[in-house]
Design a protein around this motif. Structure first.
Motif: not given
Length: 264
Positions: A228-229, A232, A237-238, A240, A259
């Motif tokens: 995820p890091e 992003e 964007i975030e 998972d 979101k």
């Protein structure tokens, strides 16, 4: 190591699009390039294929610096498989695959029985022998991809470069293509492919090169890079990254944009 890219710089004119990229891949490995549009993936491919110069650093295939290879020598080591190919003439599939032998015969010779036999063998490796006598222009997008892969096999290259190979395919053909890519790696070929779908390198890749603004954002095993890091940081964007098990017990990675909920 079959493919070695060491601190390379290059691009168009005086502008370096690729800046200080290093990565490697061995026989039987699938190296996936991941990153947003304009990050330098296609430029790096063009440098590997010799159509753009390496301004600094080295790209070596089978220990040979590609800057000192002729186009014919380079074609015997690396093959390009485009994401989409529009045929001009209604060649048969067998004729298209035989064209992969162009780098191995004289300009004054014509392909013979030996080349046709090699073409049949290549089609067999991608489970497409039944297409041999069909017109290439009549094929679906997924079938054309298989034929282009067979042509690359017939070229006798060790490294296959695939620029977003599934971009124009439906979901079923996506799956078929990824199965063929895995089979090629299982036969000892080195496959380098770019994609916009993090699930592909997470599921089928041996290594992942994640790029941003022409530089390496991360390189290594999929479970180390597809996080995820990192996603992003590259896409802004975030996201998972989830592990799921399908009905047959196969473990897969799923990458989902997330979101935050809006509270009134």
């Amino acid at each position: 190591m079959l493919l070695e890219i060491e601190n390379v710089y290059g691009g168009y004119g005086r502008k370096d699009v690729v800046r200080g990229v290093s990565c490697s891949a061995a026989c039987g490995e699938i190296l996936c390039l991941l990153g947003p549009n304009g990050c330098g993936k296609t430029t790096l491919f063009r440098m590997m294929l010799g159509s753009l110069p390496v301004r600094a650093g080295q790209i070596r295939i089978d220990g040979q610096d590609i800057r000192y290879l002729s186009q014919r020598q380079l074609a015997s080591l690396i093959a390009y498989i485009p994401q989409y190919h529009t045929p001009v003439f209604a060649y048969t599939v067998l004729d298209v695959v035989v064209m992969g032998k162009a780098a191995h015969i004289s300009a004054f010779d014509t392909p013979g029985a030996k080349e046709r036999e090699a073409a049949f063998d290549a089609l067999e490796k991608v489970n497409a022998v039944d297409l041999a006598n069909k017109k290439y222009t009549d094929l679906s997008g997924g079938q054309r991809q298989l034929v282009l892969i067979a042509r690359a096999i017939c070229q006798s290259a060790k490294v296959f470069v695939m620029d977003e190979p599934a971009a124009n395919l439906d979901y079923a053909n996506h799956k078929l293509l990824m199965e063929v890519v895995e089979e090629l790696a299982g036969k000892g070929y080195c496959v380098i492919m770019s994609t916009h779908s993090p699930e592909y390198p997470a599921s089928v890749g041996s290594k992942v090169l994640m790029m941003k603004e022409g530089k390496v954002a991360a390189f290594g095993a999929p479970n180390q890079v597809i996080t995820p890091e990192n996603l992003e940081a590259v896409y802004g964007i975030e996201m998972d990254v989830m592990t799921v098990t399908d009905r047959y017990g196969t473990v897969r990675k799923v990458c989902l944009p997330v979101k935050a909920p809006k509270y009134l």
